[in-house]
Design an enzyme around this catalytic site. Structure first.
Site, PDB file in Angstrom:
ATOM      1  N   TYR A 215       0.833  -1.209   0.000  1.00 21.37           N
ATOM      2  CA  TYR A 215       0.000   0.000   0.000  1.00 21.37           C
ATOM      3  C   TYR A 215       0.868   1.260   0.000  1.00 21.37           C
ATOM      4  O   TYR A 215       0.594   2.218  -0.722  1.00 21.37           O
ATOM      5  CB  TYR A 215      -0.944   0.023   1.222  1.00 21.37           C
ATOM      6  CG  TYR A 215      -1.877   1.215   1.144  1.00 21.37           C
ATOM      7  CD1 TYR A 215      -2.984   1.185   0.315  1.00 21.37           C
ATOM      8  CD2 TYR A 215      -1.610   2.386   1.861  1.00 21.37           C
ATOM      9  CE1 TYR A 215      -3.813   2.288   0.191  1.00 21.37           C
ATOM     10  CE2 TYR A 215      -2.431   3.496   1.748  1.00 21.37           C
ATOM     11  CZ  TYR A 215      -3.540   3.432   0.918  1.00 21.37           C
ATOM     12  OH  TYR A 215      -4.355   4.533   0.780  1.00 21.37           O
TER      13      TYR A 215
ATOM     14  N   SER B 139      -3.600  14.394   6.863  1.00 20.37           N
ATOM     15  CA  SER B 139      -4.328  13.775   5.759  1.00 20.37           C
ATOM     16  C   SER B 139      -5.805  13.656   6.064  1.00 20.37           C
ATOM     17  O   SER B 139      -6.203  13.372   7.192  1.00 20.37           O
ATOM     18  CB  SER B 139      -3.763  12.379   5.492  1.00 20.37           C
ATOM     19  OG  SER B 139      -4.650  11.646   4.670  1.00 20.37           O
TER      20      SER B 139
ATOM     21  N   THR C  66      -6.745  18.201  -2.499  1.00 14.18           N
ATOM     22  CA  THR C  66      -6.101  17.249  -3.426  1.00 14.18           C
ATOM     23  C   THR C  66      -7.062  16.923  -4.560  1.00 14.18           C
ATOM     24  O   THR C  66      -8.198  16.497  -4.336  1.00 14.18           O
ATOM     25  CB  THR C  66      -5.688  15.966  -2.675  1.00 14.18           C
ATOM     26  OG1 THR C  66      -4.753  16.343  -1.663  1.00 14.18           O
ATOM     27  CG2 THR C  66      -5.030  14.967  -3.618  1.00 14.18           C
TER      28      THR C  66
ATOM     29  N   ARG D 273      -3.975   0.599  -8.767  1.00 10.38           N
ATOM     30  CA  ARG D 273      -2.753   0.268  -8.019  1.00 10.38           C
ATOM     31  C   ARG D 273      -2.568  -1.243  -8.001  1.00 10.38           C
ATOM     32  O   ARG D 273      -3.242  -1.952  -7.233  1.00 10.38           O
ATOM     33  CB  ARG D 273      -2.833   0.843  -6.609  1.00 10.38           C
ATOM     34  CG  ARG D 273      -2.930   2.363  -6.645  1.00 10.38           C
ATOM     35  CD  ARG D 273      -2.959   2.976  -5.275  1.00 10.38           C
ATOM     36  NE  ARG D 273      -3.249   4.397  -5.384  1.00 10.38           N
ATOM     37  CZ  ARG D 273      -3.668   5.151  -4.384  1.00 10.38           C
ATOM     38  NH1 ARG D 273      -3.821   4.623  -3.178  1.00 10.38           N
ATOM     39  NH2 ARG D 273      -3.910   6.436  -4.567  1.00 10.38           N
TER      40      ARG D 273
ATOM     41  N   HIS E 236       1.091  12.650  -6.970  1.00  5.33           N
ATOM     42  CA  HIS E 236       0.698  11.732  -5.896  1.00  5.33           C
ATOM     43  C   HIS E 236       1.720  10.601  -5.759  1.00  5.33           C
ATOM     44  O   HIS E 236       1.388   9.472  -5.413  1.00  5.33           O
ATOM     45  CB  HIS E 236      -0.699  11.161  -6.202  1.00  5.33           C
ATOM     46  CG  HIS E 236      -1.565  10.946  -4.989  1.00  5.33           C
ATOM     47  ND1 HIS E 236      -2.512  11.852  -4.574  1.00  5.33           N
ATOM     48  CD2 HIS E 236      -1.640   9.925  -4.102  1.00  5.33           C
ATOM     49  CE1 HIS E 236      -3.135  11.385  -3.502  1.00  5.33           C
ATOM     50  NE2 HIS E 236      -2.613  10.218  -3.191  1.00  5.33           N
TER      51      HIS E 236
HETATM   52  C1  FNR Z   1      -0.169   9.429  -0.147  1.00  3.47           C
HETATM   53  N1  FNR Z   1      -0.503  10.676  -0.657  1.00  3.47           N
HETATM   54  C2  FNR Z   1      -1.647  11.306  -0.226  1.00  3.47           C
HETATM   55  N2  FNR Z   1      -1.959  12.533  -0.699  1.00  3.47           N
HETATM   56  C3  FNR Z   1      -3.045  13.194  -0.254  1.00  3.47           C
HETATM   57  O1  FNR Z   1      -3.304  14.297  -0.696  1.00  3.47           O
HETATM   58  N3  FNR Z   1      -3.845  12.610   0.694  1.00  3.47           N
HETATM   59  C4  FNR Z   1      -3.609  11.385   1.201  1.00  3.47           C
HETATM   60  O2  FNR Z   1      -4.333  10.910   2.057  1.00  3.47           O
HETATM   61  C5  FNR Z   1      -2.488  10.679   0.709  1.00  3.47           C
HETATM   62  N4  FNR Z   1      -2.219   9.422   1.137  1.00  3.47           N
HETATM   63  C6  FNR Z   1      -1.052   8.793   0.750  1.00  3.47           C
HETATM   64  C7  FNR Z   1      -0.750   7.536   1.271  1.00  3.47           C
HETATM   65  C8  FNR Z   1       0.461   6.950   0.955  1.00  3.47           C
HETATM   66  C9  FNR Z   1       0.801   5.618   1.562  1.00  3.47           C
HETATM   67  C10 FNR Z   1       1.376   7.601   0.102  1.00  3.47           C
HETATM   68  C11 FNR Z   1       2.723   7.012  -0.209  1.00  3.47           C
HETATM   69  C12 FNR Z   1       1.044   8.821  -0.442  1.00  3.47           C
HETATM   70  C13 FNR Z   1       0.390  11.353  -1.609  1.00  3.47           C
HETATM   71  C14 FNR Z   1       1.414  12.205  -0.860  1.00  3.47           C
HETATM   72  O3  FNR Z   1       0.810  13.323  -0.279  1.00  3.47           O
HETATM   73  C15 FNR Z   1       2.496  12.719  -1.816  1.00  3.47           C
HETATM   74  O4  FNR Z   1       1.907  13.374  -2.910  1.00  3.47           O
HETATM   75  C16 FNR Z   1       3.389  11.601  -2.330  1.00  3.47           C
HETATM   76  O5  FNR Z   1       3.694  10.680  -1.309  1.00  3.47           O
HETATM   77  C17 FNR Z   1       4.686  12.204  -2.871  1.00  3.47           C
HETATM   78  O6  FNR Z   1       5.466  11.253  -3.462  1.00  3.47           O
HETATM   79  P1  FNR Z   1       6.680  10.509  -2.715  1.00  3.47           P
HETATM   80  O7  FNR Z   1       7.503  11.537  -2.003  1.00  3.47           O
HETATM   81  O8  FNR Z   1       6.066   9.521  -1.775  1.00  3.47           O
HETATM   82  O9  FNR Z   1       7.370   9.869  -3.854  1.00  3.47           O
END
Ligand code: FNR
Length: 430
Positions: free
Chosen positions: A54, A136, A186, A195, A328
Site C-alpha cells: 500500500y 491527511s 487534493t 494500483r 501523488h
Molecule cells: C499518499 N498521498 C496522499 N496525498 C493526499 O493528498 N492525501 C492522502 O491521504 C495521501 N495518502 C497517501 C498515502 C500513501 C501511503 C502515500 C505514499 C502517499 C500522496 C502524498 O501526499 C504525496 O503526494 C506523495 O507521497 C509524494 O510522493 P513521494 O515523495 O512519496 O514519492
C-alpha cells in the site's frame, strides 16, 4: 508560526554528521539509513506485505514513480566556490509566516499501517524540528489529537472533497479550530488509481475501517451513518462468507472509536465503512465548485496535483493561494509526466501563487533541485513513512533531520547561503 531559524536547524548538516560519526566510533550505526534505497528496504522489512504494497502503491506498471526519479537525474547542480558559506539560512516565507526550512510533510493516509502510533508519532516528530505536517483527510488519528500534540508548531489540513458537502464544511471548520494554517485540496484522487500491488493483494485498508479517523470523529459523518445511505455509485457482487471476511468485520469494529463490548454488537462500524465507500469518490468535481470552498474559509487554499501550466493559471483566477505540483508519488496514473518535469512550466505560469512540490523527493539534493526549479517549498511523502515504519516518532524525526542536513550541506557546498540563492542558474541539464 515558527522561528526563522529553528535552533535545531542551525548548521544541521555538520551537526548531524558529527553525531552519527561519533556514535559510529562507539560502534553504533544509525537505525535510520541515510541512503534512500536502504531506508526503503529497512522499512519494507518491518512492514507486513500488504502495508508495504500500500505504501509503495504505484499505478499500473509503476512508470510514473520511475519518471519522478528520472526527472531529478536530468538536472545537475553546478557549484560556485569561495563564497563564505559558514552560515546557511534555510528559512522560507510562506503565506505571511516564516518556516524554519523549506520542507513540509506531505499528507499521507492510513499511517497505522506503518506504526501503531501513526499520525501522532509524525505530529510529534514534525513539531520537534518545526516542519509543518499536512494532516491527511485519510488519517488514522483525528486532526484534533495531532494538533494537541504539536503545540504551536505549524500544521495544515489536506481535504478530499467528497460527495457530502456538509462533511466537507465540517472538516474545514475543524481544521480551522485546531489551528491549521492552510487547506490543501487534493485534486488528483477523485477516484483511486489502478494500483496493481493493492489489487493483486486484494487489499484496501479503508474496508477494514483504517484511514477513516477524520470521518469517524466527525459529528456530521456520525449523524449521517444513522440515516439511509445514498445509492452506491459502483455496484459489485457480495464477497463469499469466509474467515477473512469475518476478520475484516472485526477490524472494522476494532478501528471504530467506541468502547469494546458495545461496538462488538453495533452496526455503526460497518455502516461507517459503507458510508465512506459510498461518498468519498467525487469524479464530478470541477472548477465551478471552487468558489464554494473559497467562500467557506479565509485560510490559504492550495490545489494539490497540478501539473499543467493552464491549471495553475485557472487556480489564480479561482482565487487560490497556491498549488502543489505533484502526481501523488506516481500512485494515480501510469505513464504520467514526472512531477519535476512539470515544475518549471507550472512555476512560470503561477504568477503570485505559492508553488510547492512533491513526488519522488528522496535526498537533500532533490530538494535543492526542486527549489532551484521554482518551488517555494517541498513536501516529502514515502521517506518519512519509511522512518515511521522502522522506528516510530524517532524514525520520522531522523528522516527529516537527515534530509535537512543533506540540504544544508548541499547548499553550502554549492556556494549558497540562503534558499533565495537557489535559482535556475545553479543547475544545468545533466
Ligand atoms: C499518499 N498521498 C496522499 N496525498 C493526499 O493528498 N492525501 C492522502 O491521504 C495521501 N495518502 C497517501 C498515502 C500513501 C501511503 C502515500 C505514499 C502517499 C500522496 C502524498 O501526499 C504525496 O503526494 C506523495 O507521497 C509524494 O510522493 P513521494 O515523495 O512519496 O514519492
Amino acid at each position: 508560526m515558527g522561528d526563522p531559524t529553528h535552533p535545531n536547524l542551525q548548521d544541521i548538516g555538520r551537526q548531524r554528521q558529527k553525531e552519527i560519526y561519533l556514535r559510529g566510533a562507539a560502534g553504533i550505526t544509525p537505525r535510520i539509513p541515510t541512503d534512500p534505497a536502504h531506508l526503503e528496504a529497512a522499512a519494507n522489512a518491518a512492514l507486513t506485505p500488504e502495508a508495504a504494497a500500500y505504501i509503495d502503491g504505484r499505478a499500473g506498471a509503476g512508470s510514473t514513480a520511475c519518471a519522478n526519479r528520472a526527472a531529478f537525474d536530468k538536472w545537475a547542480i553546478v557549484p560556485r566556490v569561495l563564497n563564505d558559506v559558514s552560515r546557511r539560512e534555510m528559512s522560507v516565507s510562506l503565506f505571511g509566516s516564516t518556516l524554519p526550512s523549506p520542507l513540509l510533510l506531505a499528507p499521507v493516509g492510513v499511517l497505522d499501517l506503518a506504526h501503531r502510533d501513526a499520525d501522532l508519532a509524525v505530529a510529534r516528530a514534525a513539531a520537534s524540528v518545526g516542519v509543518p505536517m499536512i494532516f491527511s483527510n485519510q488519517a488514522s488519528t483525528p486532526m484534533e489529537k495531532c494538533a494537541a500534540a504539536m503545540g504551536s508548531s505549524p500544521r495544515w489540513f489536506q481535504l478530499y472533497w467528497s460527495r457530502d458537502e456538509a462533511l466537507v464544511e465540517s472538516f474545514v471548520r475543524r481544521a480551522e479550530a485546531c489551528g491549521c494554517s492552510a487547506i490543501v485540496l487534493t485534486l488528483d484522487t477523485t477516484m483511486l488509481g489502478w494500483r496493481t500491488g493493492d489489487l493483486d493483494g486484494g487489499y484496501l485498508p479503508f474496508l477494514r475501517g483504517m484511514g477513516i479517523a477524520q470521518y469517524t470523529s466527525d459529528p456530521v459523518f456520525r449523524a449521517a451513518i444513522r440515516e439511509p445511505q445514498p445509492a452506491t455509485q459502483v455496484a459489485a457482487p457480495r464477497p463469499p462468507f469466509t474467515p477473512s471476511l469475518l476478520a475484516t468485520a472485526l477490524a472494522q469494529k476494532s478501528n471504530w472509536p467506541g468502547p469494546w463490548p458495545s461496538k462488538l454488537f453495533s452496526s455503526e462500524p460497518r455502516r461507517a465503512v459503507e458510508r465512506f465507500m459510498a461518498t468519498y469518490s467525487r469524479p464530478d468535481l470541477q472548477w465551478s465548485d471552487l468558489p464554494r470552498l473559497r467562500a467557506m474559509t479565509k485560510l490559504p487554499i492550495l490545489l494539490k496535483g497540478v501539473l499543467h501550466p493552464d491549471d495553475a493559471r485557472r487556480a489564480v483566477d479561482a482565487g487560490m493561494d497556491g498549488v502543489i505540483v505533484s502526481n501523488h508519488g506516481g500512485r494515480q496514473i501510469d505513464g504520467e509526466i514526472g512531477a519535476l518535469d512539470a515544475l518549471p512550466a507550472v512555476a512560470k505560469a503561477a504568477g503570485s501563487l505559492a508553488v510547492l512540490f512533491d513526488s519522488g523527493v528522496r535526498t537533500g539534493a532533490d530538494i535543492f533541485k526542486a527549489l532551484a526549479l521554482g518551488a517555494r517549498a517541498v513536501c516529502i511523502g514515502r521517506p518519512y513513512v519509511h522512518g515511521l515504519a522502522i522506528a516510530g516518532e524517532d524514525g520520522v524525526a531522523d528522516v527529516i533531520r537527515n534530509l535537512l542536513a543533506e540540504l544544508d550541506l548541499t547548499m553550502g557546498l554549492a556556494g549558497c547561503r540562503s534558499v533565495a540563492e537557489l535559482t535556475r542558474e545553479r543547475l544545468q541539464p545533466a
